[in-house]
Write a protein that holds these residues in place. Structure first.
Motif, PDB file in Angstrom:
ATOM      1  N   LYS A 155     -17.885  28.072  14.739  1.00  0.00           N
ATOM      2  CA  LYS A 155     -18.126  26.833  15.478  1.00  0.00           C
ATOM      3  C   LYS A 155     -17.283  25.668  14.948  1.00  0.00           C
ATOM      4  CE  LYS A 155     -22.932  28.025  16.566  1.00  0.00           C
ATOM      5  NZ  LYS A 155     -24.357  27.642  16.353  1.00  0.00           N
ATOM      6  N   TYR A 156     -17.009  25.671  13.662  1.00  0.00           N
ATOM      7  CA  TYR A 156     -16.267  24.589  13.014  1.00  0.00           C
ATOM      8  C   TYR A 156     -14.786  24.593  13.381  1.00  0.00           C
ATOM      9  CZ  TYR A 156     -16.158  28.786  10.187  1.00  0.00           C
ATOM     10  OH  TYR A 156     -16.078  30.113   9.808  1.00  0.00           O
ATOM     11  N   TRP A 157     -14.314  25.630  14.060  1.00  0.00           N
ATOM     12  CA  TRP A 157     -12.932  25.619  14.549  1.00  0.00           C
ATOM     13  C   TRP A 157     -12.760  24.654  15.716  1.00  0.00           C
ATOM     14  CZ3 TRP A 157     -10.618  31.276  14.962  1.00  0.00           C
ATOM     15  CH2 TRP A 157     -10.586  31.853  13.684  1.00  0.00           C
ATOM     16  N   HIS A 158     -13.848  24.239  16.337  1.00  0.00           N
ATOM     17  CA  HIS A 158     -13.777  23.460  17.565  1.00  0.00           C
ATOM     18  C   HIS A 158     -13.542  21.964  17.358  1.00  0.00           C
ATOM     19  CE1 HIS A 158     -15.570  26.634  20.336  1.00  0.00           C
ATOM     20  NE2 HIS A 158     -15.811  27.136  19.135  1.00  0.00           N
ATOM     21  N   PHE A 159     -13.599  21.487  16.134  1.00  0.00           N
ATOM     22  CA  PHE A 159     -13.516  20.036  15.932  1.00  0.00           C
ATOM     23  C   PHE A 159     -12.914  19.704  14.574  1.00  0.00           C
ATOM     24  CE2 PHE A 159     -17.640  21.552  14.489  1.00  0.00           C
ATOM     25  CZ  PHE A 159     -17.763  20.973  13.238  1.00  0.00           C
ATOM     26  N   THR A 160     -12.510  18.447  14.420  1.00  0.00           N
ATOM     27  CA  THR A 160     -12.084  17.892  13.141  1.00  0.00           C
ATOM     28  C   THR A 160     -12.728  16.520  13.021  1.00  0.00           C
ATOM     29  OG1 THR A 160      -9.944  19.025  13.244  1.00  0.00           O
ATOM     30  CG2 THR A 160     -10.143  17.195  11.694  1.00  0.00           C
ATOM     31  N   ASP A 161     -13.713  16.395  12.174  1.00  0.00           N
ATOM     32  CA  ASP A 161     -14.448  15.135  12.064  1.00  0.00           C
ATOM     33  C   ASP A 161     -13.724  14.152  11.140  1.00  0.00           C
ATOM     34  OD1 ASP A 161     -16.390  15.823  13.830  1.00  0.00           O
ATOM     35  OD2 ASP A 161     -17.887  16.385  12.333  1.00  0.00           O
ATOM     36  N   VAL A 162     -12.815  13.369  11.726  1.00  0.00           N
ATOM     37  CA  VAL A 162     -12.154  12.297  10.991  1.00  0.00           C
ATOM     38  C   VAL A 162     -13.115  11.121  10.970  1.00  0.00           C
ATOM     39  CG1 VAL A 162     -10.157  10.767  10.905  1.00  0.00           C
ATOM     40  CG2 VAL A 162      -9.897  13.116  11.750  1.00  0.00           C
ATOM     41  N   GLY A 163     -13.738  10.883   9.839  1.00  0.00           N
ATOM     42  CA  GLY A 163     -14.824   9.911   9.777  1.00  0.00           C
ATOM     43  C   GLY A 163     -14.370   8.462   9.780  1.00  0.00           C
ATOM     44  N   PHE A 164     -15.272   7.599  10.255  1.00  0.00           N
ATOM     45  CA  PHE A 164     -15.056   6.155  10.179  1.00  0.00           C
ATOM     46  C   PHE A 164     -16.414   5.479  10.039  1.00  0.00           C
ATOM     47  CE2 PHE A 164     -16.323   6.489  14.534  1.00  0.00           C
ATOM     48  CZ  PHE A 164     -16.755   5.240  14.945  1.00  0.00           C
ATOM     49  N   THR A 165     -16.399   4.227   9.638  1.00  0.00           N
ATOM     50  CA  THR A 165     -17.648   3.486   9.506  1.00  0.00           C
ATOM     51  C   THR A 165     -17.429   2.051   9.937  1.00  0.00           C
ATOM     52  OG1 THR A 165     -19.424   2.827   7.978  1.00  0.00           O
ATOM     53  CG2 THR A 165     -17.169   2.870   7.094  1.00  0.00           C
ATOM     54  N   THR A 166     -18.494   1.425  10.414  1.00  0.00           N
ATOM     55  CA  THR A 166     -18.441   0.012  10.771  1.00  0.00           C
ATOM     56  C   THR A 166     -19.382  -0.817   9.900  1.00  0.00           C
ATOM     57  OG1 THR A 166     -20.087   0.437  12.516  1.00  0.00           O
ATOM     58  CG2 THR A 166     -17.760   0.421  13.163  1.00  0.00           C
ATOM     59  N   ASP A 167     -20.047  -0.160   8.948  1.00  0.00           N
ATOM     60  CA  ASP A 167     -20.972  -0.899   8.074  1.00  0.00           C
ATOM     61  C   ASP A 167     -20.775  -0.559   6.593  1.00  0.00           C
ATOM     62  OD1 ASP A 167     -22.037   1.629   7.803  1.00  0.00           O
ATOM     63  OD2 ASP A 167     -23.978   1.162   8.745  1.00  0.00           O
ATOM     64  N   ASN A 168     -19.584  -0.070   6.273  1.00  0.00           N
ATOM     65  CA  ASN A 168     -19.210   0.238   4.888  1.00  0.00           C
ATOM     66  C   ASN A 168     -19.944   1.428   4.281  1.00  0.00           C
ATOM     67  OD1 ASN A 168     -17.308  -1.937   4.668  1.00  0.00           O
ATOM     68  ND2 ASN A 168     -19.048  -3.342   4.436  1.00  0.00           N
ATOM     69  N   THR A 169     -20.560   2.256   5.107  1.00  0.00           N
ATOM     70  CA  THR A 169     -21.138   3.502   4.607  1.00  0.00           C
ATOM     71  C   THR A 169     -20.014   4.409   4.121  1.00  0.00           C
ATOM     72  OG1 THR A 169     -23.006   3.367   6.135  1.00  0.00           O
ATOM     73  CG2 THR A 169     -22.492   5.545   5.243  1.00  0.00           C
ATOM     74  N   GLU A 170     -20.250   5.148   3.040  1.00  0.00           N
ATOM     75  CA  GLU A 170     -19.231   6.054   2.517  1.00  0.00           C
ATOM     76  C   GLU A 170     -18.874   7.109   3.559  1.00  0.00           C
ATOM     77  OE1 GLU A 170     -18.488   9.200  -1.185  1.00  0.00           O
ATOM     78  OE2 GLU A 170     -20.399   8.138  -0.990  1.00  0.00           O
ATOM     79  N   VAL A 171     -17.598   7.323   3.747  1.00  0.00           N
ATOM     80  CA  VAL A 171     -17.108   8.291   4.724  1.00  0.00           C
ATOM     81  C   VAL A 171     -16.665   9.559   4.006  1.00  0.00           C
ATOM     82  CG1 VAL A 171     -15.327   8.768   6.458  1.00  0.00           C
ATOM     83  CG2 VAL A 171     -16.385   6.499   6.339  1.00  0.00           C
ATOM     84  N   ARG A 172     -17.161  10.690   4.464  1.00  0.00           N
ATOM     85  CA  ARG A 172     -16.791  11.970   3.869  1.00  0.00           C
ATOM     86  C   ARG A 172     -15.553  12.526   4.565  1.00  0.00           C
ATOM     87  NH1 ARG A 172     -22.758  14.919   3.924  1.00  0.00           N
ATOM     88  NH2 ARG A 172     -23.891  13.274   2.772  1.00  0.00           N
ATOM     89  N   PRO A 173     -14.721  13.251   3.826  1.00  0.00           N
ATOM     90  CA  PRO A 173     -13.534  13.844   4.455  1.00  0.00           C
ATOM     91  C   PRO A 173     -13.911  14.984   5.383  1.00  0.00           C
ATOM     92  CG  PRO A 173     -13.747  14.617   2.191  1.00  0.00           C
ATOM     93  CD  PRO A 173     -14.801  13.555   2.379  1.00  0.00           C
TER      94      PRO A 173
END
Length: 313
Positions: free
Chosen positions: A115-133
């Motif tokens: 299932k993980y082949w279907h996406f690439t979660d490039v993270g972002f935040t608008t409230d300074n929460t830590e973003v995981r790679p």
């Protein structure tokens, strides 16, 4: 032959599952058919031959007139990577590209859903929460790895090329669905919102659903092959202009970066951005979403055709 599941049951499952499945059937089928129509004769012949090696091929073309077999097969092939999630012989190996052997490319003997082949979660935040790679095995890594096996000098067997081609018919569509390219990290969702799967939205038609499902459903839900062919004829997608320079970009990492930027600018725009509960989508939001989806589908089709034509000159 594939297990028969009612359209209502499938639609319900995919609307509420956290598993990504971009564009749903009709979107993937239309992208694949548009790409197929753009193939040069040698590439189209090679595609036709490789798709025959898929174990579900006979099911794909059952009852199809000879003149339409190639089109029917490529459309059904484009949703095979989602179809296997409903088949009992395939097992769920998780939704994370960190599982052992996540990037293995071994062909149809592989009974994992990936299932993980279907996406690439490039993270972002608008409230300074830590973003995981993003996980190390994802849509980008797999599009690159699968594409490398298609050419004649790759050393791959035709059985492996068939498997890789079928996945690529799907994944390149996935890569152009904006919510397959990002996840918002926030106080409400410190682990990320799974590409909008943890966000509820209410469009004008009044049905509350996940934001990801809203974007997936832009081109309709679940359909027959014949229906998809008729929809392409009437949808107007083939007339959507595509910038040639942009279409010639062949780096999947850039494709996903573009999609992530579109997601942040449009999918997570107001009223989604500030919503603390269900986001009541406005007409402006829905109009922009429709236009972005159409442009991305047309671009995906051209890039898919370019990739196949290059692989099979």
């Amino acid at each position: 032959m594939r297990t028969v599941v009612s359209a209502i049951a499938i639609a319900s499952l995919c609307a509420w599952s956290t598993t990504a499945s971009a564009w749903w059937d009709e979107g993937h089928m239309q992208i694949a058919l548009m790409a197929y129509n753009k193939l040069k004769d040698p590439a189209r012949a090679r595609v036709d031959a490789l798709l025959r090696l898929n174990p579900d091929y006979k099911d794909w073309i059952l009852g199809t007139p000879d003149a339409d077999i190639g089109k029917a097969a490529v459309m059904r092939a484009s949703v095979w990577a989602d179809d296997i999630k409903m088949e009992p012989q395939y097992h769920d190996d998780g939704n994370s590209g960190t599982v052992p052997g996540a990037g293995d490319n071994i062909g149809y003997s592989d009974m994992r859903m990936h299932k993980y082949w279907h996406f690439t979660d490039v993270g972002f935040t608008t409230d300074n929460t830590e973003v995981r790679p993003a996980d190390p095995v994802n849509a980008v890594t797999q599009i690159i790895a699968l594409t490398a096996m298609l050419p004649a000098d790759s050393g791959a067997t035709d059985e492996l090329r068939s498997y890789d081609l079928v996945w690529l018919l799907h994944l390149i569509g996935d890569a152009h669905q904006p919510l397959h390219a990002t996840a918002r990290f926030s106080e409400a969702h410190p682990g990320g919102d799974q590409g909008g799967n943890l966000v509820l939205a209410k469009p004008a038609k009044g049905d509350t659903l996940k934001l990801h499902a809203y974007w997936d459903g832009m081109f309709g839900g679940y359909t027959t092959t014949k229906g998809a062919m008729l929809d392409l004829k009437d949808s107007g997608l083939e007339s959507v202009p595509v910038d040639t320079t942009k279409a010639n970009e062949d780096n999947p990492e850039i494709w996903l970066k573009e999609s992530a930027e579109l997601a942040q600018k449009f999918a997570y725009s107001e009223p989604v951005l500030s919503a603390t509960g269900t986001a009541e989508l406005t007409r402006a939001y829905e109009t922009a979403a429709r236009d972005i989806a159409r442009a991305q589908a047309a671009l995906a089709a051209q890039r898919l055709a370019n990739l196949i034509n290059k692989a099979f000159p």
